[in-house]
Scaffold this motif. Structure first.
Motif, PDB file in Angstrom:
ATOM      1  N   GLN A   1      -3.213  16.518  -4.665  1.00 27.72           N
ATOM      2  CA  GLN A   1      -4.372  16.036  -3.920  1.00 27.72           C
ATOM      3  C   GLN A   1      -5.363  17.170  -3.661  1.00 27.72           C
ATOM      4  OE1 GLN A   1      -3.696  14.779   0.129  1.00 27.72           O
ATOM      5  NE2 GLN A   1      -5.459  13.404   0.070  1.00 27.72           N
ATOM      6  N   ALA A   2      -4.873  18.320  -3.221  1.00 34.02           N
ATOM      7  CA  ALA A   2      -5.754  19.454  -2.917  1.00 34.02           C
ATOM      8  C   ALA A   2      -6.465  19.953  -4.169  1.00 34.02           C
ATOM      9  CB  ALA A   2      -4.948  20.582  -2.277  1.00 34.02           C
ATOM     10  N   GLY A   3      -5.752  19.991  -5.295  1.00 32.75           N
ATOM     11  CA  GLY A   3      -6.319  20.521  -6.525  1.00 32.75           C
ATOM     12  C   GLY A   3      -7.403  19.665  -7.146  1.00 32.75           C
TER      13      GLY A   3
ATOM     14  N   THR B   1       8.929   3.002  -6.913  1.00 32.52           N
ATOM     15  CA  THR B   1       8.516   3.947  -7.947  1.00 32.52           C
ATOM     16  C   THR B   1       7.139   3.552  -8.457  1.00 32.52           C
ATOM     17  OG1 THR B   1      10.789   4.377  -8.619  1.00 32.52           O
ATOM     18  CG2 THR B   1       9.076   4.902 -10.216  1.00 32.52           C
ATOM     19  N   VAL B   2       6.287   4.558  -8.593  1.00 35.46           N
ATOM     20  CA  VAL B   2       4.955   4.380  -9.164  1.00 35.46           C
ATOM     21  C   VAL B   2       4.920   5.189 -10.450  1.00 35.46           C
ATOM     22  CG1 VAL B   2       2.494   4.814  -8.842  1.00 35.46           C
ATOM     23  CG2 VAL B   2       3.895   4.107  -6.892  1.00 35.46           C
ATOM     24  N   GLU B   3       4.634   4.525 -11.571  1.00 31.79           N
ATOM     25  CA  GLU B   3       4.502   5.219 -12.850  1.00 31.79           C
ATOM     26  C   GLU B   3       3.160   4.875 -13.457  1.00 31.79           C
ATOM     27  OE1 GLU B   3       8.837   6.008 -14.854  1.00 31.79           O
ATOM     28  OE2 GLU B   3       7.431   4.704 -15.865  1.00 31.79           O
ATOM     29  N   GLN B   4       2.568   5.863 -14.099  1.00 32.98           N
ATOM     30  CA  GLN B   4       1.266   5.637 -14.723  1.00 32.98           C
ATOM     31  C   GLN B   4       1.154   6.491 -15.984  1.00 32.98           C
ATOM     32  OE1 GLN B   4      -2.175   5.692 -12.092  1.00 32.98           O
ATOM     33  NE2 GLN B   4      -3.296   6.892 -13.614  1.00 32.98           N
TER      34      GLN B   4
ATOM     35  N   LEU C   1      -2.769   8.865  -7.325  1.00 37.28           N
ATOM     36  CA  LEU C   1      -2.541   9.257  -5.932  1.00 37.28           C
ATOM     37  C   LEU C   1      -2.757   8.085  -4.979  1.00 37.28           C
ATOM     38  CD1 LEU C   1      -3.983  12.857  -5.554  1.00 37.28           C
ATOM     39  CD2 LEU C   1      -1.620  12.111  -5.211  1.00 37.28           C
ATOM     40  N   LYS C   2      -3.785   7.313  -5.230  1.00 37.26           N
ATOM     41  CA  LYS C   2      -4.059   6.147  -4.373  1.00 37.26           C
ATOM     42  C   LYS C   2      -2.875   5.183  -4.395  1.00 37.26           C
ATOM     43  CE  LYS C   2      -7.516   2.581  -3.584  1.00 37.26           C
ATOM     44  NZ  LYS C   2      -8.779   2.000  -4.020  1.00 37.26           N
ATOM     45  N   ARG C   3      -2.273   4.999  -5.565  1.00 32.29           N
ATOM     46  CA  ARG C   3      -1.105   4.122  -5.671  1.00 32.29           C
ATOM     47  C   ARG C   3       0.091   4.716  -4.929  1.00 32.29           C
ATOM     48  NH1 ARG C   3       0.208   3.217 -11.485  1.00 32.29           N
ATOM     49  NH2 ARG C   3       1.626   1.651 -10.653  1.00 32.29           N
ATOM     50  N   THR C   4       0.247   6.056  -4.978  1.00 39.09           N
ATOM     51  CA  THR C   4       1.367   6.676  -4.255  1.00 39.09           C
ATOM     52  C   THR C   4       1.175   6.543  -2.751  1.00 39.09           C
ATOM     53  OG1 THR C   4       0.541   8.976  -4.048  1.00 39.09           O
ATOM     54  CG2 THR C   4       1.661   8.366  -6.120  1.00 39.09           C
ATOM     55  N   PHE C   5      -0.065   6.665  -2.301  1.00 38.44           N
ATOM     56  CA  PHE C   5      -0.341   6.534  -0.868  1.00 38.44           C
ATOM     57  C   PHE C   5      -0.134   5.094  -0.404  1.00 38.44           C
ATOM     58  CE2 PHE C   5      -3.430  10.271  -1.427  1.00 38.44           C
ATOM     59  CZ  PHE C   5      -2.418  11.185  -1.217  1.00 38.44           C
TER      60      PHE C   5
ATOM     61  N   ALA D   1       2.260   3.273  -1.626  1.00 34.98           N
ATOM     62  CA  ALA D   1       3.724   3.176  -1.560  1.00 34.98           C
ATOM     63  C   ALA D   1       4.264   3.875  -0.316  1.00 34.98           C
ATOM     64  CB  ALA D   1       4.354   3.777  -2.813  1.00 34.98           C
ATOM     65  N   VAL D   2       3.780   5.097  -0.070  1.00 35.77           N
ATOM     66  CA  VAL D   2       4.181   5.876   1.108  1.00 35.77           C
ATOM     67  C   VAL D   2       2.934   6.618   1.587  1.00 35.77           C
ATOM     68  CG1 VAL D   2       5.628   7.724   2.031  1.00 35.77           C
ATOM     69  CG2 VAL D   2       6.537   6.212   0.259  1.00 35.77           C
ATOM     70  N   ALA D   3       2.420   6.212   2.726  1.00 38.94           N
ATOM     71  CA  ALA D   3       1.193   6.815   3.250  1.00 38.94           C
ATOM     72  C   ALA D   3       1.383   8.307   3.517  1.00 38.94           C
ATOM     73  CB  ALA D   3       0.764   6.108   4.530  1.00 38.94           C
ATOM     74  N   LEU D   4       0.331   9.066   3.269  1.00 39.73           N
ATOM     75  CA  LEU D   4       0.357  10.497   3.552  1.00 39.73           C
ATOM     76  C   LEU D   4       0.643  10.700   5.031  1.00 39.73           C
ATOM     77  CD1 LEU D   4      -0.119  13.224   2.163  1.00 39.73           C
ATOM     78  CD2 LEU D   4      -2.486  13.082   2.887  1.00 39.73           C
ATOM     79  N   GLY D   5       1.604  11.547   5.328  1.00 40.43           N
ATOM     80  CA  GLY D   5       2.014  11.788   6.708  1.00 40.43           C
ATOM     81  C   GLY D   5       3.106  10.853   7.189  1.00 40.43           C
ATOM     82  N   LYS D   6       3.435   9.839   6.401  1.00 42.18           N
ATOM     83  CA  LYS D   6       4.475   8.870   6.780  1.00 42.18           C
ATOM     84  C   LYS D   6       5.748   9.041   5.945  1.00 42.18           C
ATOM     85  CE  LYS D   6       1.872   6.779   9.765  1.00 42.18           C
ATOM     86  NZ  LYS D   6       2.062   6.978  11.175  1.00 42.18           N
ATOM     87  N   GLU D   7       5.838  10.144   5.221  1.00 41.92           N
ATOM     88  CA  GLU D   7       7.028  10.400   4.420  1.00 41.92           C
ATOM     89  C   GLU D   7       8.229  10.561   5.346  1.00 41.92           C
ATOM     90  OE1 GLU D   7       3.488  12.466   2.442  1.00 41.92           O
ATOM     91  OE2 GLU D   7       4.302  12.401   4.451  1.00 41.92           O
ATOM     92  N   ASN D   8       9.352  10.029   4.931  1.00 42.86           N
ATOM     93  CA  ASN D   8      10.573  10.132   5.726  1.00 42.86           C
ATOM     94  C   ASN D   8      11.280  11.426   5.350  1.00 42.86           C
ATOM     95  OD1 ASN D   8      13.104   9.973   6.896  1.00 42.86           O
ATOM     96  ND2 ASN D   8      13.304   7.775   6.529  1.00 42.86           N
TER      97      ASN D   8
END
Length: 137
Positions: A62-64, A4-7, A108-112, A114-121
């Motif tokens: 990310q897009a926004g 979990t990433v919280e900010q 977003l950098k912290r979430t990536f 934790a789980v890289a973009l495109g590597k979500e299960n």
């Protein structure tokens, strides 16, 4: 095991009179729901007087940050060089919240990390989504 990433983050609620009121919020991401991000607001910010959490795709956030994005209940767009606006639509009305773009990018950098973009299960996400839908039936 979920990561979990919280900010905590400060933001500004933009009123219909074009005033900006400071608000606090908490950004959250969990690897157990790898495609979503959550933004929680405390009771003093909501019309109902209870905590409010908005959930939408990490990809939308990310897009926004770079260009207007979103359909439906959540729209996001850059506002100048240092701010990003999130627009939330609910039956009670519309809320415009302005965030510092750098804070959103750090999150977003912290979430990536934790789980890289495109590597979500996707299997885990689908299993949890189905479990939530059937709710023990």
């Amino acid at each position: 095991m979920d990561i979990t990433v919280e900010q905590p983050v400060r933001a500004r609620l933009i009123t219909s009179e074009s005033q900006e009121l400071p608000v606090s919020a908490t950004l959250q991401y969990t690897s157990g729901d790898p495609f979503a991000v959550h933004i929680g607001f405390p009771p003093d910010v909501s019309l109902s007087g209870t905590d409010v959490t908005w959930t939408f795709s990490r990809e939308l956030l990310q897009a926004g940050l770079d260009a207007p994005a979103g359909q439906g209940d959540v729209h996001i767009w850059p506002c100048g060089r240092v701010h990003t606006v999130l627009e939330f639509h609910a039956p009670e009305g519309l809320a415009l919240i302005q965030f510092d773009t750098d804070a959103l990018r750090r999150f977003l950098k912290r979430t990536f990390a934790a789980v890289a973009l495109g590597k979500e299960n996707i299997d885990v996400a689908v299993d949890r989504g189905l479990a939530a839908l059937v709710g023990g039936v």
